[in-house]
Design a protein around this motif. Sequence first.
Motif, PDB file in Angstrom:
ATOM      1  N   SER A 103    -104.721 -43.306  26.601  1.00 15.17           N
ATOM      2  CA  SER A 103    -103.533 -42.722  27.206  1.00 15.17           C
ATOM      3  C   SER A 103    -103.385 -43.155  28.659  1.00 15.17           C
ATOM      4  O   SER A 103    -102.261 -43.394  29.139  1.00 15.17           O
ATOM      5  N   ASN A 104    -104.481 -43.288  29.379  1.00 17.61           N
ATOM      6  CA  ASN A 104    -104.417 -43.703  30.775  1.00 17.61           C
ATOM      7  C   ASN A 104    -103.964 -45.157  30.914  1.00 17.61           C
ATOM      8  O   ASN A 104    -103.278 -45.510  31.878  1.00 17.61           O
ATOM      9  N   VAL A 105    -104.339 -45.995  29.948  1.00 12.95           N
ATOM     10  CA  VAL A 105    -103.887 -47.392  29.962  1.00 12.95           C
ATOM     11  C   VAL A 105    -102.381 -47.449  29.739  1.00 12.95           C
ATOM     12  O   VAL A 105    -101.648 -48.125  30.464  1.00 12.95           O
ATOM     13  N   ILE A 106    -101.906 -46.729  28.717  1.00 14.58           N
ATOM     14  CA  ILE A 106    -100.487 -46.751  28.373  1.00 14.58           C
ATOM     15  C   ILE A 106     -99.656 -46.187  29.521  1.00 14.58           C
ATOM     16  O   ILE A 106     -98.600 -46.733  29.869  1.00 14.58           O
ATOM     17  N   CYS A 107    -100.132 -45.109  30.121  1.00 17.26           N
ATOM     18  CA  CYS A 107     -99.437 -44.506  31.255  1.00 17.26           C
ATOM     19  C   CYS A 107     -99.341 -45.485  32.420  1.00 17.26           C
ATOM     20  O   CYS A 107     -98.257 -45.697  32.981  1.00 17.26           O
ATOM     21  N   SER A 108    -100.458 -46.091  32.792  1.00 14.56           N
ATOM     22  CA  SER A 108    -100.470 -46.950  33.977  1.00 14.56           C
ATOM     23  C   SER A 108     -99.718 -48.261  33.756  1.00 14.56           C
ATOM     24  O   SER A 108     -99.318 -48.911  34.727  1.00 14.56           O
ATOM     25  N   ASP A 109     -99.487 -48.647  32.496  1.00 13.70           N
ATOM     26  CA  ASP A 109     -98.669 -49.831  32.226  1.00 13.70           C
ATOM     27  C   ASP A 109     -97.230 -49.645  32.692  1.00 13.70           C
ATOM     28  O   ASP A 109     -96.497 -50.625  32.868  1.00 13.70           O
ATOM     29  N   CYS A 110     -96.788 -48.408  32.886  1.00 19.32           N
ATOM     30  CA  CYS A 110     -95.417 -48.117  33.307  1.00 19.32           C
ATOM     31  C   CYS A 110     -95.279 -47.977  34.817  1.00 19.32           C
ATOM     32  O   CYS A 110     -94.168 -47.738  35.311  1.00 19.32           O
ATOM     33  N   PHE A 111     -96.365 -48.107  35.557  1.00 21.80           N
ATOM     34  CA  PHE A 111     -96.298 -47.897  37.006  1.00 21.80           C
ATOM     35  C   PHE A 111     -95.320 -48.868  37.671  1.00 21.80           C
ATOM     36  O   PHE A 111     -94.520 -48.487  38.530  1.00 21.80           O
ATOM     37  N   GLU A 112     -95.391 -50.158  37.287  1.00 18.61           N
ATOM     38  CA  GLU A 112     -94.561 -51.156  37.961  1.00 18.61           C
ATOM     39  C   GLU A 112     -93.073 -50.962  37.679  1.00 18.61           C
ATOM     40  O   GLU A 112     -92.238 -51.155  38.573  1.00 18.61           O
ATOM     41  N   SER A 113     -92.714 -50.573  36.462  1.00 21.86           N
ATOM     42  CA  SER A 113     -91.285 -50.392  36.162  1.00 21.86           C
ATOM     43  C   SER A 113     -90.737 -49.191  36.939  1.00 21.86           C
ATOM     44  O   SER A 113     -89.575 -49.196  37.368  1.00 21.86           O
ATOM     45  N   ARG A 114     -91.569 -48.187  37.157  1.00 19.99           N
ATOM     46  CA  ARG A 114     -91.126 -47.037  37.939  1.00 19.99           C
ATOM     47  C   ARG A 114     -91.000 -47.405  39.415  1.00 19.99           C
ATOM     48  O   ARG A 114     -90.058 -46.981  40.091  1.00 19.99           O
ATOM     49  N   GLU A 115     -91.942 -48.181  39.903  1.00 22.57           N
ATOM     50  CA  GLU A 115     -91.822 -48.635  41.286  1.00 22.57           C
ATOM     51  C   GLU A 115     -90.573 -49.497  41.447  1.00 22.57           C
ATOM     52  O   GLU A 115     -89.860 -49.389  42.458  1.00 22.57           O
ATOM     53  N   LEU A 116     -90.276 -50.356  40.465  1.00 25.25           N
ATOM     54  CA  LEU A 116     -89.104 -51.215  40.544  1.00 25.25           C
ATOM     55  C   LEU A 116     -87.819 -50.393  40.621  1.00 25.25           C
ATOM     56  O   LEU A 116     -86.891 -50.728  41.372  1.00 25.25           O
ATOM     57  N   ALA A 117     -87.754 -49.294  39.854  1.00 22.46           N
ATOM     58  CA  ALA A 117     -86.577 -48.430  39.896  1.00 22.46           C
ATOM     59  C   ALA A 117     -86.405 -47.798  41.281  1.00 22.46           C
ATOM     60  O   ALA A 117     -85.288 -47.682  41.792  1.00 22.46           O
ATOM     61  N   ILE A 118     -87.513 -47.386  41.898  1.00 26.53           N
ATOM     62  CA  ILE A 118     -87.442 -46.807  43.241  1.00 26.53           C
ATOM     63  C   ILE A 118     -87.050 -47.878  44.259  1.00 26.53           C
ATOM     64  O   ILE A 118     -86.225 -47.641  45.152  1.00 26.53           O
TER      65      ILE A 118
END
Length: 368
Positions: free
Chosen positions: A240-255
């Motif tokens: 779950s931690n791998v899957i969660c952290s795979d989305c970090f960059e797309s969230r940063e890109l949105a910000i």
Amino acid sequence: MSRKEIIRERPFEYLTASAENWYIARAYVLDKLRDVAFTPGSDGHLHVIVAGDSPLLLSTARQTALSAHYLNFEEENALGERVSRNRTVITLVTGKKADDILRELSREEYLGQLLSVCRYSLFGELHNPDSYLDIEVDLVKKAPEDPGAITFTEEDVKAFLASADPEEVFSIDTRKAVFANRVYSLGSVIDNIPYEDINGAGRYSRALGTFQYRVLGNAAGARLVSDRWKNRSTARNGLSNVICSDCFESRELAIRRQCSNYDKLSRESRAALWEKNSHALSVSEHCRWTTEKLILGFRAFGLDERCRYESFFGSARASFCRQAKNAAESPSHVDICSYRRLRLTDPASLKYDTFLMLAIPLILEKLK
């Protein structure tokens, strides 16, 4: 950052014999979607067309469902009415019969329990139309014409694989996942945050300070995978931690897309931008987490389980939830529900969602 300092691990083998396809699909999908992001309040959605139903392409559909969660998804409008706007749409082109493709997709190698909750259409027949999830699946015989869609083909996946570094495809840099996992080591620091104004980012300043200096002050050093992963429940939680952290960059890109000079902002100004979007981030994370849990084989509480849950308090309730989610067969989780319901039944989990989202820029800065 030298390659020697990057910790690479192979966590997928602990859950599936189809690990090779999972690794390929993960690397391919994250690469294809690397420039996709939607800012909160914007219109639009991602449409992916998966042009075939081979095991490899079904794995790309699975990875898209795990990764494509964006900040403009709205579960409800300002009046509290469910609208579920801006879902990610995954169109799967299949030559199989209805029962056969549903049976195939329900395997844990692919979508697990996802179709029991998400909105989907089966050759034009709509199911779960009012789903609270931000993922929609369309099963079709012929690919639709959509110039704005991203299309996955077997040939394109294989071409990507031929040009990629095998080490980066078949192993994962788990440092982000290690830091995400360490969020839960803060315990009482987050637990003591008041429930009132639970998305109010100012309430998390002390916890973020503790995380930055006590947790991020140390190297990511520790490995994510351990001998305990031989227990299937532990492996699910770790993955779950791998899957969660795979989305970090797309969230940063949105910000980032909300501010043209993001890199020139002070750390305080960047943090304020993340704080401004804390609610959208939290909603998106709950959708992502719920989708992940369904794909990994969990189900929502049934009526009997929910009634028993409501009858327990304190340690008895915690014990009941722990037994349900660690069950060897048909594990269930009380938090597989809408964001609105979660605010009522388990607001404590929202504090961890909000905190983790606000910690993303600190983690990414540390690893850069």
